[in-house]
Design a protein around this motif. Sequence first.
Motif, mmCIF file in Angstrom:
data_model
loop_
_atom_site.group_PDB
_atom_site.id
_atom_site.type_symbol
_atom_site.label_atom_id
_atom_site.label_comp_id
_atom_site.label_asym_id
_atom_site.label_seq_id
_atom_site.Cartn_x
_atom_site.Cartn_y
_atom_site.Cartn_z
ATOM 1 N N LEU A 45 7.151 -6.520 10.391
ATOM 2 C CA LEU A 45 6.558 -5.188 10.445
ATOM 3 C C LEU A 45 6.157 -4.688 9.062
ATOM 4 C CD1 LEU A 45 8.848 -3.585 13.149
ATOM 5 C CD2 LEU A 45 6.423 -4.170 13.395
ATOM 6 N N ARG A 46 6.958 -4.983 8.044
ATOM 7 C CA ARG A 46 6.615 -4.559 6.677
ATOM 8 C C ARG A 46 5.350 -5.243 6.166
ATOM 9 N NH1 ARG A 46 12.418 -5.003 5.297
ATOM 10 N NH2 ARG A 46 13.227 -2.887 5.470
ATOM 11 N N ALA A 47 5.031 -6.389 6.737
ATOM 12 C CA ALA A 47 3.838 -7.125 6.311
ATOM 13 C C ALA A 47 2.544 -6.485 6.817
ATOM 14 C CB ALA A 47 3.933 -8.578 6.791
ATOM 15 N N VAL A 78 1.473 -4.251 16.395
ATOM 16 C CA VAL A 78 2.933 -4.226 16.493
ATOM 17 C C VAL A 78 3.411 -5.315 17.450
ATOM 18 C CG1 VAL A 78 4.895 -2.872 17.298
ATOM 19 C CG2 VAL A 78 3.154 -1.812 15.865
ATOM 20 N N GLU A 79 2.740 -5.436 18.582
ATOM 21 C CA GLU A 79 3.139 -6.448 19.561
ATOM 22 C C GLU A 79 3.054 -7.854 18.975
ATOM 23 O OE1 GLU A 79 2.806 -6.993 24.329
ATOM 24 O OE2 GLU A 79 1.161 -5.994 23.306
ATOM 25 N N ARG A 80 2.009 -8.118 18.207
ATOM 26 C CA ARG A 80 1.852 -9.428 17.572
ATOM 27 C C ARG A 80 2.990 -9.680 16.572
ATOM 28 N NH1 ARG A 80 -3.217 -9.238 16.691
ATOM 29 N NH2 ARG A 80 -3.127 -8.067 14.744
ATOM 30 N N ALA A 81 3.319 -8.683 15.743
ATOM 31 C CA ALA A 81 4.394 -8.837 14.759
ATOM 32 C C ALA A 81 5.738 -9.068 15.443
ATOM 33 C CB ALA A 81 4.468 -7.601 13.856
ATOM 34 N N PHE A 87 10.562 -11.839 19.444
ATOM 35 C CA PHE A 87 11.063 -10.815 20.363
ATOM 36 C C PHE A 87 9.951 -10.304 21.263
ATOM 37 C CE2 PHE A 87 13.653 -10.869 16.581
ATOM 38 C CZ PHE A 87 14.924 -10.993 17.110
ATOM 39 N N THR A 88 10.340 -9.442 22.195
ATOM 40 C CA THR A 88 9.399 -8.857 23.136
ATOM 41 C C THR A 88 9.339 -7.349 22.923
ATOM 42 O OG1 THR A 88 9.934 -10.561 24.765
ATOM 43 C CG2 THR A 88 8.846 -8.573 25.590
ATOM 44 N N LEU A 89 8.136 -6.822 22.838
ATOM 45 C CA LEU A 89 7.933 -5.391 22.683
ATOM 46 C C LEU A 89 8.127 -4.721 24.035
ATOM 47 C CD1 LEU A 89 6.975 -3.086 20.787
ATOM 48 C CD2 LEU A 89 4.669 -3.542 21.624
ATOM 49 N N LYS A 90 9.039 -3.752 24.088
ATOM 50 C CA LYS A 90 9.293 -2.994 25.317
ATOM 51 C C LYS A 90 8.635 -1.622 25.296
ATOM 52 C CE LYS A 90 13.494 -2.582 26.600
ATOM 53 N NZ LYS A 90 14.937 -2.452 26.734
ATOM 54 N N GLY A 91 8.472 -1.047 24.107
ATOM 55 C CA GLY A 91 7.903 0.290 24.022
ATOM 56 C C GLY A 91 7.321 0.554 22.644
#
Length: 100
Positions: A45-47, A78-81, A87-91
């Motif tokens: 995410l920091r990238a 965000v979903e790609r990161a 991991f899986t993005l839930k929200g």
Amino acid sequence: MFRSLLMALVAIGLASAAVAAQPRYQIEVAGLACPFCAYGIEKKLRAIEGVERVETNIKEGTVVVVLKEGATLDRARVERAVREAGFTLKGFRPVSPGGH
């Protein structure tokens, strides 16, 4: 002396307002279970361009991303990161400054 103190207080107030204006997003992540997990997701995410700070709450499975003033963030990035971190993005939702 009073004038200098007043000027300092005004400057602090303006700086606080600028920080408060920074966009924030709360991200819910499936599988966030340990500090090693948090490190991996924070690194990805920091990238992302425009990200200033990342705050992880392992217990709640959430991450708050604070952006630099004027920066934007979209769900797809965000979903790609999150996916690249394993991991899986839930929200994904914007949050008000100071609120999680």
